[in-house]
Design a protein around this motif. Structure first.
Motif, PDB file in Angstrom:
ATOM      1  N   THR A 181      42.813  57.468 -21.609  1.00  0.00           N
ATOM      2  CA  THR A 181      43.278  57.859 -22.940  1.00  0.00           C
ATOM      3  C   THR A 181      44.612  57.181 -23.251  1.00  0.00           C
ATOM      4  N   GLY A 182      44.894  57.031 -24.546  1.00  0.00           N
ATOM      5  CA  GLY A 182      46.193  56.524 -24.979  1.00  0.00           C
ATOM      6  C   GLY A 182      46.333  55.015 -24.834  1.00  0.00           C
ATOM      7  N   SER A 183      47.488  54.499 -25.232  1.00  0.00           N
ATOM      8  CA  SER A 183      47.706  53.056 -25.181  1.00  0.00           C
ATOM      9  C   SER A 183      48.082  52.641 -23.755  1.00  0.00           C
ATOM     10  N   PRO A 184      47.982  51.342 -23.464  1.00  0.00           N
ATOM     11  CA  PRO A 184      48.316  50.868 -22.118  1.00  0.00           C
ATOM     12  C   PRO A 184      49.773  51.177 -21.761  1.00  0.00           C
ATOM     13  N   LYS A 185      49.999  51.354 -20.481  1.00  0.00           N
ATOM     14  CA  LYS A 185      51.320  51.769 -20.008  1.00  0.00           C
ATOM     15  C   LYS A 185      52.024  50.609 -19.323  1.00  0.00           C
ATOM     16  N   GLY A 186      53.220  50.275 -19.785  1.00  0.00           N
ATOM     17  CA  GLY A 186      54.037  49.249 -19.140  1.00  0.00           C
ATOM     18  C   GLY A 186      54.539  49.819 -17.820  1.00  0.00           C
ATOM     19  N   THR A 187      53.991  49.316 -16.725  1.00  0.00           N
ATOM     20  CA  THR A 187      54.274  49.858 -15.395  1.00  0.00           C
ATOM     21  C   THR A 187      55.402  49.037 -14.779  1.00  0.00           C
ATOM     22  N   VAL A 188      56.559  49.666 -14.625  1.00  0.00           N
ATOM     23  CA  VAL A 188      57.773  48.954 -14.231  1.00  0.00           C
ATOM     24  C   VAL A 188      57.918  48.936 -12.702  1.00  0.00           C
ATOM     25  N   HIS A 189      58.000  47.742 -12.129  1.00  0.00           N
ATOM     26  CA  HIS A 189      58.223  47.599 -10.685  1.00  0.00           C
ATOM     27  C   HIS A 189      59.621  47.045 -10.410  1.00  0.00           C
ATOM     28  N   LEU A 190      60.151  47.413  -9.254  1.00  0.00           N
ATOM     29  CA  LEU A 190      61.540  47.103  -8.908  1.00  0.00           C
ATOM     30  C   LEU A 190      61.647  45.894  -7.975  1.00  0.00           C
ATOM     31  N   GLN A 191      62.841  45.400  -7.813  1.00  0.00           N
ATOM     32  CA  GLN A 191      63.074  44.195  -7.001  1.00  0.00           C
ATOM     33  C   GLN A 191      62.546  44.323  -5.574  1.00  0.00           C
ATOM     34  N   HIS A 192      62.576  45.523  -4.995  1.00  0.00           N
ATOM     35  CA  HIS A 192      62.169  45.652  -3.589  1.00  0.00           C
ATOM     36  C   HIS A 192      60.663  45.876  -3.404  1.00  0.00           C
ATOM     37  N   ASP A 193      59.924  46.134  -4.492  1.00  0.00           N
ATOM     38  CA  ASP A 193      58.523  46.568  -4.345  1.00  0.00           C
ATOM     39  C   ASP A 193      57.624  45.524  -3.686  1.00  0.00           C
TER      40      ASP A 193
END
Ligand code: 3UK
Length: 522
Positions: A181-193
């Motif tokens: 459901t809903g619009s796509p989600k901007g999934t934020v990843h960090l420098q260490h991931d």
């Protein structure tokens, strides 16, 4: 061992690119793409030139740079060029449509878009509707008036670039993830991931080494492909092979023949197609499958034909990469395997209470490659991120030996006669039948409006749809699984509707059935 002990000031481009030069791998091959190649030194120069180009366009730390690129040597240069100046690349799914790109570009407020010349026509129709985009850079071809050519923009740039003093917990890259459901989600990843995924799944499960050659048929814009084709190989100074085309058995076998990868990454659908075609996997030491559950039958047929294992593992955009996986020599076909070192998993009921082995519940996972947030989606972030735990939205059951078995998405489970039926289980059973290439099972209402399993079946080239075949398949399930699980209807189709990343769009099949129901009533 899973405390990475990264310094507080840390930049992923320094780790994945510049470190390889410091460690003496400047002349080693980093990327092979068709007839082109890049050494690590050439890759570093490309990264630096691109970072300088972004600076010349006044891109600053934390600003987003959207990448709409096919899998070519441009990808890692643009990706790490942005990261090195502290900007944040967003890897966009190249199979999406203009309306989707309009959403991604406005939602992210990307300042710059880097687009492959072959994909420019997807941007033209929406140009006027982009509120924040300032520059379009065209890669792998010429730029129309008003846009910038990547080659022309980068050629005069210096090959030296200072690394931005980012923190190990700064935003590093985004991926868009679509939900039910809903619009796509901007999934934020960090420098260490990326480091975390490479040191856990990459090192402990795949045993990645400097002399490996990585080939991911799954594209770089997919979280799965990004690890397989960019940050796993560059973590150990290995070589990555890219295929810009949509993968087919023919071009995948050809790429394997030409570039001799040692590690191969695909999705189940591709393995199924490859099993139907001639070709060799000579030189490959290990194959990996993810994205959806890999049918056990494929594992057995692949092993018989190539003497190679396919490791099935579950990953997600939220976790960056795979967190539960089979291990070489310890495969349980039809399972997603065991928890990857560095991760923890729980199976819980509706009240978040842990369930014992053998009971189906919701899969939660913990590990330091997890997303920090969904951009501007506070409520969805809260539903998914529960402290250290991520709710996968998947139903899973763990057996006595610690192997996790997929039981469908939370919303795919069917209640049939009051008992849970996992459509995945019915699918895995059907796929074991020699006439079936692919299938999908959904819930459909019977004449009493009670839900029963319905199967959509793609037969392989040696078999034709017929009432006899329909009965044979029903009998096959009835005799293999508990009787109540058999599909009450079989629909033969030429092709299953799929997402760009190869997942079956079950909701499309459900909508199709609902429409037919309405026509019946009218
Ligand atoms: C499903 C699986 C059963 C599951 C991904 C490897 O697929 C990836 O990420 P997505 O965000 O989707 C995540 C969801 O897909 N799934 C993935 N792998 C399996 N189900 N068996 C599997 N082996 O529902 C999961 O929640 O598109 C895969 C690496 C990185 C990834 N992002």
């Amino acid at each position: 061992p899973y405390n990475l002990n990264l310094p507080e000031t840390f930049n992923a481009a320094d780790y994945f690119i510049d470190r390889n030069i410091r460690e003496g791998r400047g002349d080693k091959l980093a990327v092979l793409c068709e007839e082109r190649s890049l050494t690590y030194r050439q890759l570093q120069e490309g990264v630096n030139r691109f970072g300088n180009a972004l600076k010349s366009l006044d891109v600053r730390m934390e600003e987003r740079v959207a990448l709409l690129l096919l899998d070519t040597e441009v990808y890692p240069q643009a990706f790490f060029g942005a990261i090195k100046i502290g900007a944040v690349p967003i890897c966009l799914n190249t199979m999406n449509r203009p309306q989707d790109f309009q959403f991604y570009l406005n939602d992210s407020r990307a300042r710059v878009l880097v687009v492959d010349a072959l994909l420019l026509d997807q941007i033209e129709p929406i140009r006027r509707n982009l509120q924040f985009l300032k520059h379009v850079i065209v890669a792998n071809g010429s730029a129309p008036a008003g846009d910038l050519s990547l080659a022309e923009l980068c050629a005069p740039q210096p090959t030296e670039l200072e690394t931005a003093p980012t923190c190990r917990d700064d935003a590093c890259f985004w991926l868009y993830s679509s939900g039910s459901t809903g619009s796509p989600k901007g999934t934020v990843h960090l420098q260490h991931d990326m480091v975390y995924s490479a040191k856990t799944y990459g090192a402990k499960v795949l045993d990645i080494k400097e002399n490996d050659v990585f080939f991911s048929a799954a594209k770089l814009f997919f979280a799965y492909g990004l690890g397989n084709g960019i940050y796993f190989p560059f973590c150990v100074g290995a070589t990555a092979v890219y295929l810009p085309l949509r993968p087919t058995p023919a071009n995948v076998y050809e790429t394997v023949r030409r570039h001799r990868p040692t590690l191969f990454f695909g999705v189940p659908t591709l393995y199924g197609q490859m099993l139907e075609e001639e070709g060799s996997m000579n030189g490959v030491r290990l194959c990996v499958s993810a994205g959806e559950a890999l049918p056990a039958a494929y594992i057995h047929r692949w092993k018989a034909r190539f003497q190679l294992d396919i490791l099935d593992g579950i990953g997600s955009t939220e976790m960056a990469h795979i967190f539960i996986s089979n291990r070489p020599g310890e495969i349980v076909a039809g399972s997603s395997g065991r928890v990857v070192p560095g991760y923890e998993a729980r199976i819980v009921d509706e009240n978040m209470h842990d369930l014992p082995a053998g009971e189906i519940g919701t899969l939660l996972v913990k590990g330091d490659s997890a997303t920090a947030l969904y951009w501007n989606k506070h409520e969805k972030t809260r539903q998914t991120i529960m402290g250290h735990w991520i709710n996968t939205g998947d139903k899973y059951v763990c057996d006595e030996n610690g192997y996790f078995h997929c039981a469908g998405r939370s919303d795919d489970m069917l209640k049939v006669g009051g008992i849970w039926v996992s459509p995945n289980e019915v699918e895995s059973c059907l796929i074991g039948h020699p006439a079936i290439l692919e299938c999908a099972v959904i819930g459909a209402p019977d004449e009493d409006n009670l839900i029963k399993p319905m199967a959509f079946v793609v037969l392989n080239s040696q078999h034709q749809p017929s009432p006899e075949m329909e009965n044979e398949l029903k009998e096959y399930v009835k005799t293999t699984l508990a009787m109540y699980k058999y599909p009450r209807w079989i629909r033969f189709i030429d092709e299953l509707p799929k997402t760009a990343t190869g997942k079956i769009k079950r909701f499309e099949l459900r909508t199709m059935i609902q429409k037919e129901e309405l026509q019946h009533v009218a």
